[in-house]
Design an enzyme around this catalytic site. Sequence first.
Site, PDB file in Angstrom:
ATOM      1  N   TYR A  22       0.582  -1.218  -0.156  1.00 40.24           N
ATOM      2  CA  TYR A  22      -0.054   0.010   0.092  1.00 40.24           C
ATOM      3  C   TYR A  22       0.840   1.403  -0.048  1.00 40.24           C
ATOM      4  O   TYR A  22       0.372   2.170  -0.023  1.00 40.24           O
ATOM      5  CB  TYR A  22      -0.894  -0.112   1.303  1.00 40.24           C
ATOM      6  CG  TYR A  22      -1.874  -1.132   1.190  1.00 40.24           C
ATOM      7  CD1 TYR A  22      -3.013  -0.993   0.277  1.00 40.24           C
ATOM      8  CD2 TYR A  22      -1.452  -2.380   2.168  1.00 40.24           C
ATOM      9  CE1 TYR A  22      -3.777  -2.325   0.204  1.00 40.24           C
ATOM     10  CE2 TYR A  22      -2.482  -3.403   2.171  1.00 40.24           C
ATOM     11  CZ  TYR A  22      -3.608  -3.266   0.991  1.00 40.24           C
ATOM     12  OH  TYR A  22      -4.354  -4.501   1.076  1.00 40.24           O
ATOM     13  N   HIS A  99      -8.022   2.189  -5.881  1.00 44.42           N
ATOM     14  CA  HIS A  99      -7.556   1.217  -4.807  1.00 44.42           C
ATOM     15  C   HIS A  99      -6.226   1.505  -5.082  1.00 44.42           C
ATOM     16  O   HIS A  99      -5.612   1.688  -6.291  1.00 44.42           O
ATOM     17  CB  HIS A  99      -7.938  -0.395  -5.507  1.00 44.42           C
ATOM     18  CG  HIS A  99      -9.409  -0.573  -5.230  1.00 44.42           C
ATOM     19  ND1 HIS A  99      -9.913  -0.821  -4.060  1.00 44.42           N
ATOM     20  CD2 HIS A  99     -10.455  -0.689  -6.053  1.00 44.42           C
ATOM     21  CE1 HIS A  99     -11.179  -1.236  -4.139  1.00 44.42           C
ATOM     22  NE2 HIS A  99     -11.490  -1.019  -5.596  1.00 44.42           N
TER      23      HIS A  99
END
Length: 144
Positions: A22, A99
């Site tokens: 991430y 995302h």
Amino acid sequence: MKILVIHGPNLNMLGRREPEVYGSVTLDEIDAALRERATAAGATLLTIQSNHEGALIDFLQAEGWDADGIIINPGALTHYGLALRDALAMLKAPIIEVHLSNVYRREPFRHTSVVAPVATGQIAGLGWRGYLLALEWLLEEKRA
């Protein structure tokens, strides 16, 4: 112009949670970059992060009716958040699903989005800059 930014479960842990997946940028840093760009464009940005689907729905019901655009990273709710999907479907504003990682290169359960059918578009795998790209598109779309 009013833009909503919705961050789902566990996104409050950005910068600490699996940075190899991430990234190391925190949610506060993402929101600050978005706010700076929105302000420069004369737009108002309202943000929320919650680990609870109901809180996100409450926010959409309170703020979404007059929104000009919505950026949403539903987190894990992407795959099963039908109530969140239905709340988004009620609104008229364009919706960009974001995302950080490329969900289609990850586990098979991440390949299905219940939000995608009600979203205008989807950005995945471009890290935190995907949020900025979504914002740029919404700003440009409203100018067109």
